[in-house]
Design a protein around this motif. Structure first.
Motif, PDB file in Angstrom:
ATOM      1  N   GLU A  76      41.975  40.426  47.135  1.00 59.74           N
ATOM      2  CA  GLU A  76      42.509  39.670  48.258  1.00 59.74           C
ATOM      3  C   GLU A  76      43.886  39.116  47.852  1.00 59.74           C
ATOM      4  O   GLU A  76      44.084  38.715  46.705  1.00 59.74           O
ATOM      5  N   GLU A  77      44.808  39.057  48.804  1.00 59.56           N
ATOM      6  CA  GLU A  77      46.197  38.731  48.480  1.00 59.56           C
ATOM      7  C   GLU A  77      46.345  37.422  47.700  1.00 59.56           C
ATOM      8  O   GLU A  77      47.021  37.372  46.680  1.00 59.56           O
ATOM      9  N   ALA A  78      45.678  36.368  48.189  1.00 60.45           N
ATOM     10  CA  ALA A  78      45.840  35.058  47.558  1.00 60.45           C
ATOM     11  C   ALA A  78      45.378  35.082  46.105  1.00 60.45           C
ATOM     12  O   ALA A  78      46.023  34.521  45.217  1.00 60.45           O
ATOM     13  N   LEU A  79      44.260  35.751  45.871  1.00 60.84           N
ATOM     14  CA  LEU A  79      43.714  35.802  44.517  1.00 60.84           C
ATOM     15  C   LEU A  79      44.591  36.653  43.610  1.00 60.84           C
ATOM     16  O   LEU A  79      44.872  36.290  42.458  1.00 60.84           O
ATOM     17  N   GLN A  80      45.047  37.771  44.151  1.00 63.77           N
ATOM     18  CA  GLN A  80      45.913  38.655  43.383  1.00 63.77           C
ATOM     19  C   GLN A  80      47.184  37.908  42.959  1.00 63.77           C
ATOM     20  O   GLN A  80      47.654  38.040  41.841  1.00 63.77           O
ATOM     21  N   TYR A  81      47.664  37.091  43.894  1.00 66.75           N
ATOM     22  CA  TYR A  81      48.858  36.306  43.603  1.00 66.75           C
ATOM     23  C   TYR A  81      48.588  35.288  42.501  1.00 66.75           C
ATOM     24  O   TYR A  81      49.390  35.103  41.592  1.00 66.75           O
ATOM     25  N   ARG A  82      47.420  34.627  42.585  1.00 64.20           N
ATOM     26  CA  ARG A  82      47.113  33.627  41.560  1.00 64.20           C
ATOM     27  C   ARG A  82      46.996  34.267  40.178  1.00 64.20           C
ATOM     28  O   ARG A  82      47.384  33.671  39.171  1.00 64.20           O
ATOM     29  N   LEU A  83      46.456  35.487  40.142  1.00 61.74           N
ATOM     30  CA  LEU A  83      46.373  36.186  38.852  1.00 61.74           C
ATOM     31  C   LEU A  83      47.767  36.544  38.364  1.00 61.74           C
ATOM     32  O   LEU A  83      48.083  36.422  37.182  1.00 61.74           O
TER      33      LEU A  83
END
Lengths: 601, 90
Positions: free
Chosen positions: B36-43
């Protein structure tokens, strides 16, 4: 000058900030949101400077509220210089934020924190080389040992005065992946022998062990619980005695100057008792937050999310939500305050909704009295069942509210686990002081209003000041509202009044029943028998008694708890919603308990 | 066919796998992250990006794990670990 402190979470930013500002801290909220804004002042070489502690972030893009606020604040010219605090032992990741800060066009000074730990590990970091690579001043220091603080302040003021904007054009075209590659190369050129810390890994092998880890967690929780409530309640006794003396002294003083009885009552029974009630929670709160600060600063708190992930995850909550829910069995007020340890606001609000159902120690006297009067040998079983019903209700409500706040969708667990370290006394003390001050000011003002309202209800009637509770507005409301409680088997005005009075504090239900039924020494064997006889005259039997216990378990815990929900959620709407829900749940479940009880008894 | 897969250990090593398939003590070289975009960004802002390596320190039966990346440790949910693919690093 305004100096902003930015940096990753767990990089020691707050420790450094505290080292400069001491207790001159001013905690407010960023406009319109619930993220805390910390500001302090510091006098250095005869000049006063404003220091702003920005929320800890890993980047400056605008995904989270913290990132947005940090970015907006810095771009709007809020600071003359940024001190970017970086954990020297995790440099690559920290420098990602550094580059983004450099791109803002404001002077940046990099503060390399935890250099003492790096040195102890035998690693060497070429600070000059790093400064050259980045093109900004780099100052090595140790916030915990307060080393290098003056050098950093000099460098920051110098950069602010010369308006030395970092050159960051080379990063403009770089994607995240390329940036990390650039940083990795830069760090490799400056740092030698960066071995991971073996100590934390060794401790984690035990503390994160699937079996031992869980066992140790429960042991730690048991210690926190005992410390907060057993030791806290011990400290309460002299405090309560002192407060009682104060009340009677004030009462006598007011009598001596011939104050009107109603005014004396308002001051002693209303305001002093209400506000004093807030003070009696202080020992619990100080001890609880001392324990929590210790767990937080040592690095253990972050692990709790991992350890309890499975159990709490099934309720759609973070593993850390376990702590406030457990503390709820002691006292709802500190438990709700402990919800601050949670990462997301959604989780915090849900915990505030659920925690009051945990049966706190103030409810026990009611169970003892009612169960003792009606259930004879089975009294302990009846009382224990309240704890089970409370827990099950909490789980039920948690499940029902799982999909609440759809917008803030729950993200899978992703949380940094910092290295273990000895907690810094200064950080712990400041943390506790902050919570205590918050509690006294925020909850104190709400409770002040609440105790006046309750006092008016219980001491005033349609005819003015009354000396007997029977003629009060509460009794009036009780008579009017009793029919509402009929489905629960509690349709008696005296019960309604006792329940209203119980909002001040649950144990008051006992003393109110004593007053309303004219029973002296209600907790003695004779008093219990007399209570049963008086109630039986109204057809109030065991099923009604059980329904009463369920109602007391589930309805509004107490005015102080509501005041705490209000101050923690910062929303009157949420507080009112919680109160309505508690009464609703209490009404439904006590009605169910009464109906089922009637089938058996 | 089955025999070929089990005996050819070299091929196994370069086989694509998700982080969720890794056991404690293993390291994954990330080739792709699909979340998911938000999670990918946080990683991404933590430096957990294609081309980097993550080491699994602890893993629970549920798949929740503790990983090390760039000198820092993170607790990571199974859901997230399932979206990170790569090859096992030696």
């Amino acid at each position: 000058m305004t100096i902003a402190f930015a940096g990753n979470p767990n990089c020691g930013k707050t420790t450094l900030f505290n080292a400069y500002t001491g207790a001159s801290l001013k905690v407010a909220n960023w406009p319109g949101v619930t993220v805390e804004k910390k500001e302090g002042t510091c006098t250095y070489k005869g000049e006063r400077h404003t220091l702003v502690d920005l929320p800890g972030t890993y980047s400056l893009s605008s995904y989270t509220m913290e990132e947005k606020l940090t970015r907006q604040f810095l771009l709007s010219g809020g600071a003359d210089v940024i001190i970017d605090v970086a954990d020297a032992s995790c440099l690559t990741r920290n420098l990602y934020l550094t580059i983004q800060l450099m791109e803002l066009g404001i002077p940046v000074v990099l503060a390399l924190n935890m250099m003492d730990i790096l040195k102890k590990r035998g690693a060497k970091l070429d600070v000059h080389r790093l400064s050259q690579k980045l093109g900004i001043p780099v100052v090595p220091l140790s916030a915990r040992r307060r080393e290098g603080l003056d050098v950093l302040m000099d460098a920051a003021l110098e950069a602010a005065k010369s308006k030395a904007v970092p050159a960051a054009a080379q990063f403009e075209q770089m994607e995240a992946q390329e940036r990390f590659a650039w940083i990795e190369a830069a760090v490799a050129a400056c740092l030698t022998d960066n071995r991971p810390r073996a100590f934390t890994d060794r401790v984690d092998n035990v503390l994160l062990h699937p079996f031992w880890g869980l066992l140790i967690f429960f042991a730690i929780m048991a210690v926190v619980f005992l410390l907060t409530f057993t030791l806290g309640d011990l400290a309460k006794i002299p405090l309560e005695a002192a407060l009682d003396q104060l009340y009677s002294a004030v009462g006598q003083g007011l009598d001596a100057i011939h104050t009107a009885p109603w005014l004396t009552s308002l001051i002693t029974d209303g305001i002093l008792a209400g506000v004093g009630g807030i003070l009696t929670f202080l020992p619990n709160i100080v001890l609880l937050f001392f324990a929590l600060a210790f767990l937080e600063d040592s690095g253990y708190m972050a692990r709790v999310a991992y350890i309890m992930d499975g159990i709490m995850g099934s309720l759609g909550m973070s593993g850390r939500a376990f702590i406030p829910m457990l503390l709820g069995f002691g006292c709802t007020v500190p438990a709700i305050m402990a919800s601050r340890a949670l990462e997301s606001r959604r989780d915090r609000l849900r915990v505030m909704l659920v925690t009051p159902f945990m049966s706190c120690s103030a409810r026990l006297p009611v169970y003892i009295l009612i169960a003792g009067a009606f259930f004879g040998n089975y009294a302990p079983v009846a009382a224990f069942s309240m704890y089970v019903i409370g827990l099950l209700t909490a789980i039920l409500i948690a499940r029902c509210t799982k999909s609440l706040h759809k917008k803030e969708k729950q993200l899978p667990l992703l949380m940094e686990l910092p290295d273990y370290k000895a907690p810094a006394l200064r950080t712990v003390v400041l943390y506790v002081w902050e919570k205590v001050r918050d509690y006294l000011t925020r909850a104190g003002t709400t409770i002040f209003l609440a105790s006046i309202v309750l006092w008016v209800l219980l001491n005033f009637g349609p005819g003015g000041f009354v000396t007997s509770m029977e003629d009060s507005f509460a009794a009036w409301i009780g008579r009017g509202a009793a029919f509402l409680l009929t489905p629960c088997g509690l349709g008696m005005w005296q019960i309604a009044v006792a329940l209203i009075a119980g909002i001040a504090a649950k144990e008051v239900v006992v003393s109110s029943l004593a007053v309303l039924f004219g029973i002296e020494n209600i907790s003695s064997a004779a008093g219990t028998t007399a209570l049963r006889a008086s109630l039986a005259a109204y057809g109030f039997g065991a099923a009604n008694a059980y329904a009463l216990m369920v109602f007391v378990l589930l309805y509004i815990p107490c005015a102080a708890a509501l005041a705490t929900i209000r101050s923690e959620s910062k929303s009157w709407l949420w507080t009112a919603g919680a109160a309505v829900m508690q009464i609703g749940v209490a009404w439904i479940l006590s009605a169910v308990a009464y109906r089922i009880g009637c089938l058996f008894i | 066919m089955i025999k070929k897969e089990t005996s050819n250990s070299k091929k196994d090593l370069i086989k694509n796998m998700t982080l969720l398939d890794c056991k404690a003590g293993e390291t994954l070289s990330i080739s792709k992250i699909r979340l998911e975009e938000a999670l990918q960004y946080r990683l991404q802002i933590l430096g957990i990006v294609p081309g980097s390596q993550v080491h699994v320190l602890h893993k629970k039966r549920s798949g929740t794990m503790v990983i090390r990346s760039r000198g820092a440790r993170y607790a990571l949910g199974a859901q997230a670990a399932g979206g990170i693919t790569g090859v096992k690093a030696l």
